[in-house]
Write an enzyme that holds these catalytic residues in place. Structure first.
Site, PDB file in Angstrom:
ATOM      1  CE  LYS A 113      92.711  48.882  48.334  1.00 24.20           C
ATOM      2  NZ  LYS A 113      92.232  48.598  46.949  1.00 24.20           N
TER       3      LYS A 113
HETATM    4  N1  PMP Z   1      89.399  42.628  51.156  1.00 24.82           N
HETATM    5  C1  PMP Z   1      89.415  43.712  51.961  1.00 24.82           C
HETATM    6  C2  PMP Z   1      89.224  43.502  53.428  1.00 24.82           C
HETATM    7  C3  PMP Z   1      89.592  45.004  51.439  1.00 24.82           C
HETATM    8  O1  PMP Z   1      89.598  46.075  52.251  1.00 24.82           O
HETATM    9  C4  PMP Z   1      89.750  45.157  50.043  1.00 24.82           C
HETATM   10  C5  PMP Z   1      89.901  46.547  49.477  1.00 24.82           C
HETATM   11  N2  PMP Z   1      88.661  47.163  49.186  1.00 24.82           N
HETATM   12  C6  PMP Z   1      89.711  44.008  49.224  1.00 24.82           C
HETATM   13  C7  PMP Z   1      89.556  42.765  49.829  1.00 24.82           C
HETATM   14  C8  PMP Z   1      89.774  44.082  47.723  1.00 24.82           C
HETATM   15  O2  PMP Z   1      90.910  44.720  47.216  1.00 24.82           O
HETATM   16  P1  PMP Z   1      90.852  45.532  45.861  1.00 24.82           P
HETATM   17  O3  PMP Z   1      90.287  46.888  46.168  1.00 24.82           O
HETATM   18  O4  PMP Z   1      92.259  45.589  45.390  1.00 24.82           O
HETATM   19  O5  PMP Z   1      89.974  44.787  44.911  1.00 24.82           O
END
Ligand code: PMP
Length: 364
Positions: free
Chosen positions: A73
């Protein structure tokens, strides 16, 4: 940084002409700030997991925990913040407010620390103390919200962020759930890096979804360049992101894996790009994360375990010469007192006698 507006097919508006796109840049020898250490993460062959699982195909993992703030992120946090600066929506002295499961908050708090903005993060109670401690250390103000609050209820982390934005002058919500620059950060960056590392050839992509920015951004670029690649989305039991809907019916309510799954469909998730969804549960996700640490030396988090568990299931149908790419979104740093801890695992039924025997065998 090479910026240009081009005819884009981003998840926000297919065919639109308005979004700035960026070419990926090599990392300079000396960085202006640690924000330049976002992207260019390693792609690692999971040979030991693949062998232990009897896979014939190649299994690769993009290790996003090597980004400056420790997660995938960081890419979108930096991007949505810098796009707001370019547009003049974010000016010196402003307060950045964001609702997050933690990692976007850490990425934004890191950028705010470096650039001198005030930062307020609204975070559901479920998220780990480790994330809270890192956010505090980066100078963010944290507001915890009830995990069980529906996304549109006044107590949810999303609604509280909106209320604070109305109350605090010169504040801005950068908005990871609807910013086109969330998927674009991955379309421009993460996907290009994967394609470059793989010489443009991959047969399957397996990625977990929270906001869906990572999955949609990478999938859109890979479908353009490598149309035969099968895209698999990963969603926890208890969430409603998967399709068909029948997959979401067996709800077990609360789950411990952090960062993936929602009770609404974010605008940043384009489910038309996903060929197939796999539902995951806590125990196999945490067990796989511990195996990734022990067998591959990859110090990843729980959603990484879920993604690799799903990738292994999907990869069973692929023969020699095929290539599966998955992604490890964050680091075990966020979960030291959680799945890394045997007592925490045992108290929740995630580590029983059989697991301990297998862990012992794999340790030797
Ligand atoms: N895994 C973790 C540990 C995350 O913090 C996130 C972000 N919410 C994600 C996966 C998924 O990413 P995205 O928001 O781009 O779908």
């Amino acid at each position: 940084m090479a910026d240009h507006v081009m005819s884009c097919s981003c998840a926000a508006a297919p065919g639109c002409m308005v979004h700035r796109h960026r070419e990926p840049q090599p990392e300079p020898a000396v960085l202006d700030s640690i924000l330049d250490h976002i992207g260019n993460t390693p792609l690692v062959r999971l040979s030991r997991i693949a062998a232990a699982e009897g896979l014939q195909c190649e299994l690769l993992a993009k290790c996003e925990y090597f980004n400056a703030g420790g997660s995938v992120k960081d890419r979108i946090a930096r991007r949505i913040l810098e796009e707001a600066e370019v547009d003049g929506r974010l000016t010196p002295g402003a307060t950045v407010i964001e609702a997050t499961s933690g990692n976007t908050g850490i990425g934004l708090a890191l950028a705010c620390a470096v650039k001198g903005y005030r930062c307020i993060i609204t975070l559901p109670e479920k998220m780990s103390q480790e994330k809270v401690d890192v956010l505090r250390a980066l100078g963010a103000q944290i507001i915890r919200t009830p995990t069980e609050a529906a996304w549109d209820s006044p107590e949810s982390h999303i609604s509280v962020a909106k209320r604070l934005h109305k109350e605090i002058p010169n504040s801005i919500i950068l908005g990871q759930y609807d910013s086109p620059y969330n998927p674009i950060a991955h379309y421009d960056g993460t996907a290009e890096e994967i394609l470059r590392s793989c010489d443009g050839r991959l047969d399957m992509l397996v990625v977990g979804a929270g906001t869906g920015g990572t999955l949609s951004g990478i999938a859109r670029k890979i479908k353009e360049r490598c149309p035969t690649c099968v895209v698999v989305g990963v969603d926890p039991v208890g969430s409603i992101l998967a399709q068909p809907e029948s997959l979401n019916q067996a709800t077990s309510g609360m789950y411990y894996v952090e960062g993936i799954g929602y009770d609404f469909i974010p605008d940043t998730l384009d489910r038309s790009l996903v060929d197939r969804w796999i539902k995951i549960t806590d125990k196999p996700s945490f067990t796989m994360a511990r195996r990734l640490i022990r067998l591959e030396g990859l110090l990843c988090g729980g959603s990484s375990g879920g993604a690799v568990w799903a990738a292994v299931q999907a990869a069973r149908e692929l023969g020699p010469g095929k290539r599966v790419v998955t992604l490890l979104p964050d680091s075990v740093r966020n979960y030291m007192s959680r799945f890394l801890n045997d007592d925490w695992m045992k108290a929740r039924g995630f580590l029983d006698a059989d697991d301990e025997i297998r862990e012992q065998r794999e340790r030797n």
